[in-house]
Design a protein around this motif. Structure first.
Motif, PDB file in Angstrom:
ATOM      1  N   SER A  42      -5.126   3.942  -0.451  1.00  0.00           N
ATOM      2  CA  SER A  42      -4.734   4.036   0.929  1.00  0.00           C
ATOM      3  C   SER A  42      -4.562   5.221   2.038  1.00  0.00           C
ATOM      4  O   SER A  42      -4.898   5.269   2.900  1.00  0.00           O
ATOM      5  N   LEU A  43      -4.422   6.247   1.045  1.00  0.00           N
ATOM      6  CA  LEU A  43      -4.335   7.684   1.329  1.00  0.00           C
ATOM      7  C   LEU A  43      -5.673   8.179   1.881  1.00  0.00           C
ATOM      8  O   LEU A  43      -6.047   8.822   3.091  1.00  0.00           O
ATOM      9  N   ALA A  44      -6.736   7.918   1.003  1.00  0.00           N
ATOM     10  CA  ALA A  44      -8.026   8.049   1.380  1.00  0.00           C
ATOM     11  C   ALA A  44      -8.541   7.259   2.679  1.00  0.00           C
ATOM     12  O   ALA A  44      -9.392   7.899   3.529  1.00  0.00           O
ATOM     13  N   GLN A  45      -8.168   6.002   2.692  1.00  0.00           N
ATOM     14  CA  GLN A  45      -8.617   5.415   3.874  1.00  0.00           C
ATOM     15  C   GLN A  45      -7.975   5.898   4.996  1.00  0.00           C
ATOM     16  O   GLN A  45      -8.609   5.926   6.081  1.00  0.00           O
ATOM     17  N   ARG A  76       0.922  -1.246  -0.084  1.00  0.00           N
ATOM     18  CA  ARG A  76       0.040  -0.065  -0.145  1.00  0.00           C
ATOM     19  C   ARG A  76       0.832   1.375  -0.055  1.00  0.00           C
ATOM     20  O   ARG A  76       0.295   2.397  -0.243  1.00  0.00           O
ATOM     21  N   SER A  77       2.149   1.106   0.414  1.00  0.00           N
ATOM     22  CA  SER A  77       2.966   2.330   0.210  1.00  0.00           C
ATOM     23  C   SER A  77       4.474   1.728   0.341  1.00  0.00           C
ATOM     24  O   SER A  77       4.656   0.537   0.409  1.00  0.00           O
ATOM     25  N   ASN A  78       5.641   2.696   0.147  1.00  0.00           N
ATOM     26  CA  ASN A  78       6.706   2.504  -0.026  1.00  0.00           C
ATOM     27  C   ASN A  78       7.670   3.414   0.835  1.00  0.00           C
ATOM     28  O   ASN A  78       7.335   4.690   0.622  1.00  0.00           O
ATOM     29  N   GLY A  79       8.688   2.978   1.364  1.00  0.00           N
ATOM     30  CA  GLY A  79       9.621   4.190   1.966  1.00  0.00           C
ATOM     31  C   GLY A  79      10.454   3.339   3.203  1.00  0.00           C
ATOM     32  O   GLY A  79      10.641   2.408   3.201  1.00  0.00           O
TER      33      GLY A  79
END
Length: 676
Positions: free
Chosen positions: A626-629, A64-67
């Motif tokens: 995922s940001l909206a969630q 859902r993300s990376n970093g």
């Protein structure tokens, strides 16, 4: 416990390993190479500091993300995988030993043939129990029984410290029972939420079909109607942040009078509580609605809801068709994740989640550099010291309140690295069925929790394992907890980062952040002993509240996605903690030789490196879904605003990156927020 996702830290091993060669090694500097220098730091510091890394490292289809969080978690997963695989290969491990339990749990998760063959068999007994429900009484006792298995139908329940008497455990009843988690998913009318709601109904229907229902469409409609009723009675996310309004102590008799259709004297034993006089109800109006729904909704609808709740809770441990449907809705529809993780990674994460206490013992022994715990404590103490100096110099707080604040600060307990004693999981029996193993551990965890009731509070207990990449502040214990794996920072393997990074990450986003939680909008309501108790003068509390309103307004103005703004009310505690953390981290860094020397590294001044170090702690790129969630369900603001928000209030940032009127990051003095 307030769990905080923040990035911590340091590859300290270089401080303890003597090099056996004089050959110099050239290292790249992440603070320099992660930047996107085409972006003006005074317009978007988040993207300037991390955009270069984002361009080189797109978000994988399975994430859902990376970093930095993902990078650190991959390191931990590799370490835990090694622990699991070694345990699974150890055929001589005595039955009942930690080695056998870890190995058998992992092996059962990797045995997809056995999982397919088992189908719903591991849930046979609770499903029969649901089928046997005939009336409101058996409905509520069955709901209590399902809670003991790790499911959470109809409401949330736990045994936790009493907010007003921190030396005692209390029974806590809270709103819950929603498959989509947050009430707003059931009512918001924007296009994205309507789509999610439509897909959720399809998911319920598919799960009903896979569970053998001949009336799947009708089942889904009944379940959705019931959950919508629970959602309607639920408080919004921001309303759950008021510890006073969510603390309603009453006797069991009073609770029963308020909910006459629910016999709590019968329900409590089904929850594992033999006898109780009082309990705490978070949201009385929710339980009033539940009381009505027990009678107004057909028993058959409740049975369908409970079956769905049970299977949905355990979907990831069942056969592939059920697991795929679960992934499609929760990962793809809600979070934008297109592809499932490799099987080994999912099973490693679940083994770690279930048996993390046992894995933690091995992790500390095999992967934690000696002396790192002491170094972390040293930095934590430095942050605490500058915090005390700040409080003494506050121009808006009276001496009477300062005295109380300093007392609370001096009483904060710092738990760092790993616990002095491990939880006893000797009664847990791990066999060859994956879902049965998960249920076995869930039952153990539940029984461990309820066994606390009536006993003295154990303030030495940890609520996280040492390999959990996270940290938290517990207001009831007035403590901060920083697990061992927070020593990691990508790009500094085998060497010690400079102080700018140490104090930007561990000083600011960990210790400074967590200490500030003791003085945010919620934590400030608890005294030095962890009791919900006003220690403020009326005038000082008014001034503090006005300051928190300003940070709420500031974050309300951040538009994370078109038409979707950060919820300043829901995120204010974390925003206050972020601001306090980065301020205190900088004050502690100013006392170091690196700051005083003014020497540049990679062309960056100490002050620039400090802020870039802080930004590295929140180097997270996230998918729009995922940001909206996150905006709807999380009390943490998106990573971009956890960087840009706090630093835009600091004059040192303006000096470091030449921020002037007209730049997007510029805030006039009248709008800058200064609290602690």
């Amino acid at each position: 416990m307030r769990t905080i996702h923040k990035l911590s830290l340091i590859a300290l091993s270089a401080a303890f390993i003597t090099s056996c060669t004089k050959k110099e090694t050239t290292f790249s500097d992440p603070l320099a190479t992660n930047r996107d220098t085409t972006v003006n730091p005074s317009d978007d510091f988040f993207l300037y500091a991390n955009g270069g890394w984002f361009k080189k490292n797109p978000i994988p289809d399975s994430e859902r993300s990376n970093g930095i969080f993902r990078t650190i978690q991959d390191t931990i997963n590799a370490q835990v995988k090694s622990i699991c695989e070694n345990a699974a290969k150890d055929s001589k491990a005595p039955k009942g030993s930690n080695q056998q339990k870890i190995g058998s749990f992992y092996a059962s998760g990797m045995d997809t043939i056995a999982i397919e063959k088992a189908g719903l068999t591991p849930l046979a007994d609770p499903l029969k129990r649901i089928d046997a429900i005939t009336d409101a009484s058996s409905l509520m006792t069955t709901i209590g029984y399902l809670h003991t298995l790790g499911a959470n139908p109809s409401f949330a329940f736990g045994v936790n410290q009493d907010d007003k008497i921190s030396t005692k455990y209390a029974l806590i009843f809270y709103q819950g029972g929603l498959g989509m988690g947050n009430r707003d998913y059931y009512f918001n009318t924007d296009k994205e939420t309507v789509t999610i709601r439509t897909e959720y109904l399809k998911y319920i229907e598919e799960l009903a079909k896979l569970s053998g229902s001949a009336t799947a469409s009708q089942d889904a409609a009944a379940i959705m109607q019931l959950e919508t009723g629970l959602a309607k009675a639920s408080r919004k996310l921001e309303a759950l942040r008021d510890p006073i309004k969510n603390y309603n102590k009453m006797s069991v008799a009073q609770f029963s009078v308020a909910t006459p259709n629910i016999n709590w004297v019968q329900v409590l034993p089904s929850l594992g509580i033999a006898k109780a006089d009082t309990l705490i109800v978070g949201q009385p109006e929710f339980f009033a609605a539940l009381n009505d729904m027990v009678k107004s909704y057909p028993i058959e609808s409740w049975k369908k809801y409970l079956k769905f709740n049970l299977i949905n809770t355990n979907a990831s441990y069942l056969n592939k068709s059920i697991g795929d449907q679960n992934f499609h809705f929760y990962a793809t529809v809600m979070s934008g994740v297109a592809k499932q993780k490799p099987r080994w990674k999912k099973v490693v994460e679940q083994t770690n989640g279930s048996l993390g206490e046992l894995i933690g013992e091995v992790y500390v022994k095999d992967y934690l550099p000696k002396g790192s715990k002491e170094k972390l404590i040293e930095i934590g103490k430095n942050i605490n010291a500058v915090y005390a100096d700040h409080i003494k110099k506050l121009d808006w707080m009276s001496e009477a309140t300062k005295k109380k604040a300093l007392l609370k600060l001096s009483k904060i307990i710092m738990k760092v690295g790993y616990p002095d004693k491990w939880k006893d999981m000797s009664s847990v029996s791990i066999g060859s069925s994956y879902c049965a193993n998960v249920l076995e551990v869930d039952k153990w965890k539940y029984n461990y929790m309820v066994s606390k009731f009536g006993k003295p509070v154990d303030r030495t207990e940890w609520s996280m394992t040492p390999q959990t990449y996270n940290a938290y502040y517990n207001p009831s214990n007035n403590e901060i907890v920083v697990p061992a794996c927070n020593i990691l920072v990508p790009g500094f393997e085998g060497r010690l980062p400079d102080d700018a990074i140490l104090y930007g990450i561990i000083g600011g986003s960990v210790f400074g952040h967590e200490i500030t939680h003791g003085f945010d909008d919620q934590g400030s309501q608890y005294d030095e002993n962890g009791n919900l108790n006003n220690w403020w003068t009326a005038e000082d509390l008014t001034k503090f509240t006005e300051k928190t309103k300003r940070i709420v307004a500031q974050f309300n103005s951040f538009e994370a996605l078109p038409g979707k703004f950060v919820n300043g009310d829901a995120t204010q505690g974390e925003n206050i903690a972020d601001l306090g953390g980065v301020v205190m981290g900088l004050e502690a860094f100013k006392k170091t030789e690196q700051y005083k020397s003014g020497e540049k590294i990679s062309g960056l001044t100490p002050l620039q490196r400090y802020f870039l170090g802080y930004a590295y702690a929140w180097m997270v790129n996230i998918k729009n879904e995922s940001l909206a969630q996150q905006i709807m369900t999380d009390v943490h603001a998106p990573a971009k605003y956890r960087i840009n928000g706090p630093v835009a209030n600091m004059p040192e940032f303006y000096n470091a990156f030449n921020v002037k009127p007209g730049n997007k990051m510029y805030q006039p003095d009248s709008l800058r927020v200064v609290i602690w």
